[in-house]
Every structure is written in structure tokens, then in C-alpha cells.
Design an enzyme around this catalytic site. Sequence first.
Site, PDB file in Angstrom:
ATOM      1  CE  LYS A  39      40.961  46.286  48.015  1.00  6.31           C
ATOM      2  NZ  LYS A  39      41.950  46.888  48.942  1.00  6.31           N
ATOM      3  CE1 TYR A 259      51.570  24.210  24.461  1.00  2.00           C
ATOM      4  CE2 TYR A 259      49.886  24.728  26.103  1.00  2.00           C
ATOM      5  CZ  TYR A 259      50.337  24.749  24.792  1.00  2.00           C
ATOM      6  OH  TYR A 259      49.559  25.314  23.832  1.00  2.00           O
TER       7      TYR A 259
HETATM    8  C1  LIG Z   1      41.669  46.347  50.182  1.00  2.00           C
HETATM    9  C2  LIG Z   1      41.606  47.202  51.386  1.00  2.00           C
HETATM   10  C3  LIG Z   1      40.795  46.838  52.468  1.00  2.00           C
HETATM   11  C4  LIG Z   1      40.102  45.486  52.560  1.00  2.00           C
HETATM   12  O1  LIG Z   1      41.073  44.542  52.930  1.00  2.00           O
HETATM   13  P1  LIG Z   1      40.688  42.984  53.176  1.00  2.00           P
HETATM   14  O2  LIG Z   1      41.943  42.397  53.679  1.00  2.00           O
HETATM   15  O3  LIG Z   1      40.283  42.441  51.847  1.00  2.00           O
HETATM   16  O4  LIG Z   1      39.574  42.954  54.146  1.00  2.00           O
HETATM   17  C5  LIG Z   1      40.660  47.739  53.518  1.00  2.00           C
HETATM   18  N1  LIG Z   1      41.321  48.922  53.501  1.00  2.00           N
HETATM   19  C6  LIG Z   1      42.134  49.298  52.500  1.00  2.00           C
HETATM   20  C7  LIG Z   1      42.837  50.588  52.564  1.00  2.00           C
HETATM   21  C8  LIG Z   1      42.318  48.438  51.413  1.00  2.00           C
HETATM   22  O5  LIG Z   1      43.161  48.785  50.431  1.00  2.00           O
END
Ligand SMILES: *Cc1c(COP(=O)(O)O)cnc(C)c1O
Length: 379
Positions: A39, A259
Site C-alpha cells: 500500500k 529560519y
Molecule cells: C499496513 C497493514 C499491514 C502491514 O503492516 P506492517 O506493520 O507494515 O507490516 C498489515 N495489515 C493491515 C491491515 C495493514 O493495514
Amino acid sequence: MTDPSTAGAVLTVDQSAIADNYRQLARRVAPAECAAVVKADAYGLGAALVAPALAAAGARTFFVATLDEALALAPLLPGVRIAVLNGLPAGAEDAAVAAGLAPVLNTLADLERWAGLGRRLGRPLPAFVQIDTGMSRLGLEPAERERLAAEPGRLDGVTLLAWLSHLACADEAGHPLTRQQSDRFRAALGPLPPAPASLANSPGIFRGRHLHLDLCRPGSALYGVNPTPETDNPMRPVVRLDGVVLQVRRVDRFESVGYGSTYKILRPSRIATIAVGYADGLLRSLSPRGSVWIAGRAAPLAGRVSMDLMTVDVTDLPEGAVAPGSRAELIGPNRPVDAVARDAGTIGYEILTSLGTRFARQAGPVAAAPDALARAASR
Ligand SMILES: *Cc1c(COP(=O)(O)O)cnc(C)c1O
């Protein structure tokens, strides 16, 4: 695509390190299946680069968050399963069926829409069903799953790939909620129709075999984020970000840098200005703790990160060690993503997914210096 030889920074993504990380996790969870979570454009690293490498390493099930991510990924990955964690927006069903996607169904209403379509089409449609066990975020609530247990015909029209739940605290070793969620998940599955089960994210994989069940869903560990923050990182580093030095300037006593005038110069100093800023994902909250790796050692940030630039105090480096065109490792083997995150007061996930779009991006080993920058530095 930005040209690596003229870019202010080069982001290198190591596909073979990602494949190694995948294989390590797959071995650890076998005989459970190891999926891959890609994702948010593979946590900012570029799904088009990352996902085929994972498929070649053996991943057969991929999770994304949104329908658009899934539709972009599907043509790149023929023959694999693509699951949509956030489920389907109403009206997207036809596109999802055409692309062969498997939504994660998070409510009984989601289930009814998808199963109803499967019944109308006369063929069951693939899906995961999520059960909330302690995140209070997505998934069937207790009353919904009791209803489903009493009326299992609601699943007609769906090929249930797995029951799924998600851990809230697996990154904290020994957190009691992990055991509670695992117990609640097993208890919830008892009265439901039998199907594979999936619970563990990256840290969950390292918190006991009882969490592996049938399918694990690592994301961050594939990309080199430490799944066991209390101890050494078992994963290979995957990302390297090298920024180019634009200027090295002498700054006299009683001047300040950047800044807000937060970095006071108390001795004659040399300040190197690097062509990367918070618009590129090097968070402003990195100042005042952050550092970069340059000319073989760490140099502290001097003053606030600006939008397109950051300044580094190189006074303690040998004169001439840093010059315009020198490269600074902002993330990499000497500046692990977890260390950058700690300095910025956040987690590695946010550092990776904040990485910007102005870099040149290339595939290659992260341990060695990217050629392009070596060339740029020698000009
Ligand atoms: C993002 C996500 C994962 C992966 O999690 P990590 O901690 O990056 O391994 C797995 N399951 C769900 C439902 C997620 O939202």
C-alpha cells in the site's frame, strides 16, 4: 523521471534486499503463506519497482489500501491475488470484478454488496472479511459477527480467502493486547464458517508462532524497518537517499543558521547546504536532533530543515572533505530509517511514506554509493 546526474538527491531502492527480506519472512512463517503489503506505493518506495521483485521472490498475495492502488498494480502482476484493505467504494464493484480484485469486507453491508453481486453473476467472488479484535478501526463488530455466525448463508456468493484481523501493539515486545487480540480472534472464529485466518503484520511475525495462523501480512519489514524495535534489526536495509551539497560556507562567530535563527554559531564554522528539504520528506521535526553521514562520519543538522534545503555543520570534518557536489547520506546503511525516524519523533513508516517526488529514483544496491552521484561529485 529526474536525471540522477543532475538531481539534488538520488533515492536508491534495493530490489534484491527486498527479495531477501521477503524470503527471510516467508521462511520464518512457513508453512503459513507470506503475503506482501504494498500500500501507499510500497511505503513510498515505488510499487512498480517493488511489487514485481516481491512476486519474483515468491509472493502470491498482495495487499494495497485503496481501489486505485489495486487497479494500478493489477496489470503489473498477472496471476497474483490483490486485496484491497479499505474495501470497495460503492459503485466500484464492476471495476473490481473486471480486475479480479479481492476486497477486504469490513461490515455486513460490505459483505451483502459483494456477495449479492457474486450471486447475481452466478459465480462466487473472492474476498477477505475483517474482524475487529482491538483496533476499533475497521472490521466486523461483535454484534455483526454474531449475526454472521447465526446466518452463514450471508457468505453465499463469496469465496472467503481468509478471516483477517490486525494487531495494534505488536511493535512493543510483550504488550498484553497482542495476546488478547490473538485470543479474541480465535474465539471469534469458533462459531464462524471455517476459512484460513490472517493476523500478523511485520512485528507480529516476530512475536510468536501462534500469531502466524495461515497468512501473514508484512509491509514495513520488507522495506527494512525494524520489526523488533527493542533489539537489532533482522532485516536488510533497502533504501538509500543521497543528497548533493550545493555550497560549503564559512560562518563566523555570532551568526546563526536558517529560519528562526535557532542554530547559533559560537566558533568559526563550516556549514554545508544540501539540496533536500521537508518538501522531499526530510521532516522539519528532524531539527534539532538529526544528522547526516558525510565524508565517512556523522555531521549534525545546523538549524531548521527548510522546504528545499538543509544545512549541516561540517566544522569537525577535515578541511576540504566536503565540497560542492559531495554527497551526504540522509537515509541508508549509516543512517537507518529507524534512526532518522527517532530523530524526527516519528516511526520509520512515516519517514518512508513521506519521501518526495523530486528525487531521481533508481534500483540498485544501497550499500555502495550510487554511480550517478559519484560522477556528479567528481565533476
Ligand atoms: C499496513 C497493514 C499491514 C502491514 O503492516 P506492517 O506493520 O507494515 O507490516 C498489515 N495489515 C493491515 C491491515 C495493514 O493495514
